[in-house]
Write a protein that holds these residues in place. Structure first.
Motif, PDB file in Angstrom:
ATOM      1  N   HIS A 120       9.982   4.103 -10.877  1.00 36.38           N
ATOM      2  CA  HIS A 120       8.837   3.617 -10.086  1.00 36.38           C
ATOM      3  C   HIS A 120       9.376   2.894  -8.866  1.00 36.38           C
ATOM      4  CE1 HIS A 120       5.738   4.217 -13.209  1.00 36.38           C
ATOM      5  NE2 HIS A 120       6.757   4.074 -14.024  1.00 36.38           N
ATOM      6  N   HIS A 166       0.837  -1.201   0.000  1.00 37.16           N
ATOM      7  CA  HIS A 166       0.000   0.000   0.000  1.00 37.16           C
ATOM      8  C   HIS A 166       0.877   1.259   0.000  1.00 37.16           C
ATOM      9  CE1 HIS A 166      -3.238   2.673   1.189  1.00 37.16           C
ATOM     10  NE2 HIS A 166      -2.481   3.107   2.174  1.00 37.16           N
ATOM     11  N   GLN A 177       2.795   1.593  -3.423  1.00 38.23           N
ATOM     12  CA  GLN A 177       1.916   1.739  -4.592  1.00 38.23           C
ATOM     13  C   GLN A 177       1.400   3.175  -4.713  1.00 38.23           C
ATOM     14  OE1 GLN A 177      -1.684  -0.548  -4.576  1.00 38.23           O
ATOM     15  NE2 GLN A 177      -1.518  -1.021  -6.732  1.00 38.23           N
ATOM     16  N   ARG A 178       1.362   3.872  -3.586  1.00 35.55           N
ATOM     17  CA  ARG A 178       0.806   5.228  -3.579  1.00 35.55           C
ATOM     18  C   ARG A 178       1.791   6.300  -4.008  1.00 35.55           C
ATOM     19  NH1 ARG A 178      -3.724   6.818  -0.030  1.00 35.55           N
ATOM     20  NH2 ARG A 178      -5.161   5.175  -0.575  1.00 35.55           N
ATOM     21  N   GLN A 179       3.036   5.906  -4.240  1.00 33.70           N
ATOM     22  CA  GLN A 179       4.026   6.922  -4.635  1.00 33.70           C
ATOM     23  C   GLN A 179       4.227   6.857  -6.147  1.00 33.70           C
ATOM     24  OE1 GLN A 179       7.482   7.402  -1.996  1.00 33.70           O
ATOM     25  NE2 GLN A 179       6.685   5.715  -0.773  1.00 33.70           N
ATOM     26  N   PRO A 180       3.813   7.928  -6.871  1.00 27.02           N
ATOM     27  CA  PRO A 180       3.977   7.894  -8.332  1.00 27.02           C
ATOM     28  C   PRO A 180       5.456   7.917  -8.727  1.00 27.02           C
ATOM     29  CG  PRO A 180       2.517   9.685  -7.653  1.00 27.02           C
ATOM     30  CD  PRO A 180       3.184   9.174  -6.419  1.00 27.02           C
ATOM     31  N   ALA A 181       5.688   7.646 -10.017  1.00 30.26           N
ATOM     32  CA  ALA A 181       7.060   7.632 -10.537  1.00 30.26           C
ATOM     33  C   ALA A 181       7.712   9.000 -10.354  1.00 30.26           C
ATOM     34  CB  ALA A 181       7.033   7.267 -12.017  1.00 30.26           C
TER      35      ALA A 181
END
Lengths: 247, 354
Positions: free
Chosen positions: A180, A105, A108-112
Motif C-alpha cells: 500500500h 488524495h 489514497q487513490r492508488q490501490p495496493a
C-alpha cells in the motif's frame, strides 16, 4: 439426458477445480526448491484452537528499519524500510511530494500493488536490527535477542530479479504480497500487506504440536521449543518437510 | 400447458382464485347472476385447472397453503444456512486428525455428495424446498472444498475461486430453477469481474472492493440481462437478475458517496461524493419510473427505499453542520411526509398502469 445437463456441468466444475488445484500443488513441489529454510518458534508461532483441530503456524516477520515506541522494540513491520524508489519501481505514481496538499488524495487513490517480497532469516538485516536496538536510550537488554529474526528486506515485481538481489536460498525466501502507498509526514511511504503468513502443518508432523503446551509463548521465548523446515516451490508456496522438538 | 413453468402456474392459480372470489362478490351484490348449472360448470372448470396445476407442479391453491409455503421457504433458507455452518465446523473439528489424502478426498466428495442428495430430493419433491436447502449446502461444500485445498497446500490466494463458485451456483440455479443459487452465482461473478479488472491493472486482487464503479457497471449489465436473455422455463429469474443487479449498483453508489477516493474519476473526494449523491438520486428516481412503466414492483419498492436513503444522506451532508438539530429532524420529518404523499401517488399510478 437433457435434464441432467446442468447437473453434469456442476459436477464438471467441481472436478475441474479440484484437478486444477492438485495440479497447481504438484507443479509447486516439482523440481528444485526455490528456497529451503529452517526456522524456530520465534518465527513460526503456534496458536491452539479448540474449534479447529488442524495445526497452523503463523509466520512472524519484522521490518528492516525499526521504530521505537517508548524504548520498546517494535516487532512488527512499519514499512519504513520501503523507499520511494522501491515504490516507483513497482509501479506507483510518486509524482506528488508527501508534504504537498494534494498528497493524501493522490496516494489514497492508488490501490495496493502486487509484489514479490523478500524475507531474510537470521542474516545481515537481523544483525542491523539488533544493532539499532542497542542505540535506543535506556533500552532493556532483553529485546535485543527476542522475537522473530525474519526480516522483510526488499520488494520487486518479478522472482528472477529478486532472487538475483537475494541469492542465498537457505536464508532468503520470496513471497507474493501487496504494498500500500500513503503520504507519510516526511516522505511517501509504503506498507507491506497480504503476506501469506499461515502455514499448514500436515498430519504427520502435527500431533506433537497438539500434545505440547506451546500456546502463547512461542514468539518471545528465547529457547528453541521446536524447529520447522520449510521448502518453497516454484509458485513460492511453502510446505513443511520436517519438524523437530529438541529435548 | 407443457410450456408453463411452476412460477407461471402459481400466478395462473392465484388469478383463478381471485376471479372466483370476485365473481362471488359480484353475485352477492346483484351485479351479475349465473344459473346454477352455469355456476357449477364454472366451478368445475376452475377446480379442474387448479387440480391439474397442483398435480403437475405441487403449487399452493388456497390462501392457507400459501402461508404455509412461506413458512417452508423461510425454514428451508434458515435450515440451509445452519447446515452450512454445521458442516464447516464439523470439518474443522476433525480435519486435523485426517491425513492429507483423506482431507482432499473428503472435501472433493462433499459437494458431489450434496449434489447427489439434491438431485434425489428434487426427484422426490416437486416444490423443491429440500432441494433449495441442499443447494445452499452444496455451494457451502464447494466453497469449503477450495478453501481447505488452499489451506492444506498453502496456496497463494486467488480470485479465480470466485469464478468456479459462480459457475457452480449458476449450474445449480438453471438446472433446478432455484433463485438463491442464482443470486449467489451473480454475486460471485461480480466479485470475480471486479477482482479480475483490478489484477489486470497490476494491483492486488483483494483491492476489488475498493473500486465500486466495477460493481456499478457490472450491476447495470446484470439488471439488463433479462432484456437480452429470455427465461422461458425459469420465469421468476428476471426478477432475481433485476433485484441483484440493482442492489449491487445502489450499494456501489452508496460506497462512493461514503468514500470518493475509491472512484476512477479524477476529481477531489468531496466532488466525487457529491456527484454520486446526485447520481444515486437520479438512478433511483429513473428506476422508480421504469418500474412503474414496466410493472416491475420489486424495482419500484427497492428504488423508492434507496431514493429516500440517498436523499437523507444528501440532506445530512448539506444541513447537519449549520441547522439546529431540532430543525434538522423537523425537516427530515417533513420530507418523510412528502415522500409518503409521492409514494401514495405512485401507488395510484401503478394501479392505473396495471
Amino acid at each position: 439426458m437433457r435434464r441432467l445437463r446442468g447437473l453434469h456441468l456442476a459436477v464438471l466444475v467441481v472436478l475441474a477445480a479440484n484437478a486444477m488445484a492438485l495440479w497447481h500443488a504438484m507443479a509447486n513441489r516439482k523440481g528444485e526448491a526455490e528456497a529451503e529454510i529452517e526456522m524456530t518458534n520465534r518465527e513460526l508461532s503456534y496458536h491452539y484452537s479448540r474449534e479447529n483441530s488442524a495445526v497452523f503456524l503463523r509466520m512472524n516477520y519484522r521490518g528492516a528499519a525499526r521504530i521505537e515506541h517508548g524504548g520498546h522494540a517494535h516487532y512488527g513491520d512499519s514499512g519504513d524500510w520501503i523507499t520511494e524508489e522501491d515504490l516507483r519501481r513497482i509501479g506507483f505514481d510518486c509524482s506528488v511530494a508527501a508534504k504537498d496538499r494534494r498528497a493524501h488524495h493522490h496516494y489514497q487513490r492508488q490501490p495496493a500493488r502486487r509484489v514479490i517480497a523478500a524475507f531474510e532469516y537470521d542474516g545481515e538485516a537481523w544483525k542491523a536490527v539488533q544493532e539499532a536496538m542497542t542505540k535506543v536510550p535506556d533500552a532493556p537488554p532483553g529485546p535485543r535477542n527476542r522475537g522473530t529474526r525474519l526480516v522483510a528486506v526488499g520488494i520487486g515485481t518479478d522472482v528472477a530479479s529478486m532472487r538475483a538481489r537475494f541469492p542465498d536460498r537457505s536464508k532468503a525466501m520470496l513471497l507474493p504480497a501487496a504494498v500500500h502507498i500513503y503520504a507519510g509526514p516526511e516522505r511517501v511511504q509504503g506498507r507491506l500487506s497480504g503476506v501469506p503468513v499461515l502455514i499448514h502443518v500436515p498430519h504427520e508432523f502435527s500431533h506433537q504440536f497438539r500434545q505440547s503446551a506451546l500456546q502463547g509463548r512461542s514468539v518471545d521465548d528465547e529457547r528453541t521449543l521446536y524447529k520447522v523446515r520449510l521448502r518453497y516451490g516454484a509458485n513460492l508456496e511453502p510446505w513443511v518437510v520436517g519438524v523437530e522438538f529438541p529435548r | 400447458m407443457s410450456e408453463i413453468s411452476r412460477h407461471k402456474a402459481q400466478q395462473e392459480a392465484d388469478r383463478l382464485n381471485a376471479f372466483r372470489e370476485q365473481w362471488k362478490e359480484l353475485e352477492r351484490d346483484g351485479v351479475v347472476s349465473l344459473q346454477p348449472a352455469q355456476r357449477e360448470q364454472l366451478d368445475q372448470y376452475i377446480d379442474g385447472k387448479l387440480a391439474a396445476y397442483r398435480a403437475r407442479f405441487d403449487i399452493d391453491t388456497t390462501a392457507g397453503a400459501k402461508q404455509l409455503s412461506w413458512g417452508l421457504r423461510i425454514a428451508s433458507t434458515l435450515g440451509g444456512f445452519s447446515l452450512c455452518v454445521a458442516l464447516v465446523l464439523l470439518f474443522q473439528h476433525y480435519w486435523g486428525s485426517l491425513s492429507t489424502a483423506m482431507q482432499v478426498g473428503i472435501v472433493t466428495l462433499a459437494p458431489l455428495a450434496a449434489l447427489a442428495a439434491m438431485e434425489y430430493a428434487a426427484r422426490k419433491e416437486r416444490t423443491l424446498y429440500f432441494a433449495a436447502l441442499l443447494s445452499l449446502v452444496a455451494i457451502a461444500s464447494f466453497v469449503m472444498n477450495l478453501v481447505v485445498l488452499g489451506e492444506t497446500f498453502n496456496f497463494t490466494s486467488t480470485h479465480n475461486a470466485f469464478l468456479a463458485w459462480s459457475m457452480f451456483a449458476f449450474a445449480l440455479a438453471y438446472h433446478y430453477g432455484l433463485r438463491i443459487p442464482l443470486v449467489v452465482g451473480i454475486a460471485a461473478m461480480l466479485s470475480w469481474l471486479s477482482a479480475q479488472v483490478v489484477a489486470m491493472r497490476g494491483f492486488h486482487w483483494f483491492a476489488f472492493g475498493e473500486r465500486p464503479e466495477h460493481f456499478l457497471i457490472a450491476g447495470a449489465a446484470v439488471f439488463a440481462t433479462p432484456l437480452v436473455v429470455r427465461h422461458v422455463r425459469n420465469t421468476d429469474f428476471p426478477v432475481a437478475y433485476r433485484v441483484t443487479g440493482m442492489v449491487a449498483g445502489y450499494l456501489a453508489v452508496l460506497a462512493l458517496v461514503a468514500n470518493g477516493s475509491w472512484s476512477y474519476l479524477p476529481w477531489t473526494d468531496d466532488t466525487v461524493e457529491a456527484l454520486y449523491g446526485f447520481v444515486g438520486l437520479l438512478l433511483a428516481a429513473g428506476a422508480v419510473w421504469l418500474g412503474i412503466v414496466r410493472g416491475w414492483m420489486s424495482v419500484v419498492y427497492i428504488s423508492a427505499g434507496f431514493f429516500t436513503l440517498f436523499l437523507y444522506i444528501r440532506l445530512f451532508k448539506w444541513w447537519w453542520d449549520w441547522l439546529p438539530s431540532y430543525v434538522m429532524f423537523a425537516v427530515v420529518g417533513a420530507i418523510a411526509i412528502g415522500a409518503m404523499y409521492v409514494l401514495k401517488r405512485l401507488r395510484g399510478m401503478m394501479e392505473v398502469a396495471s
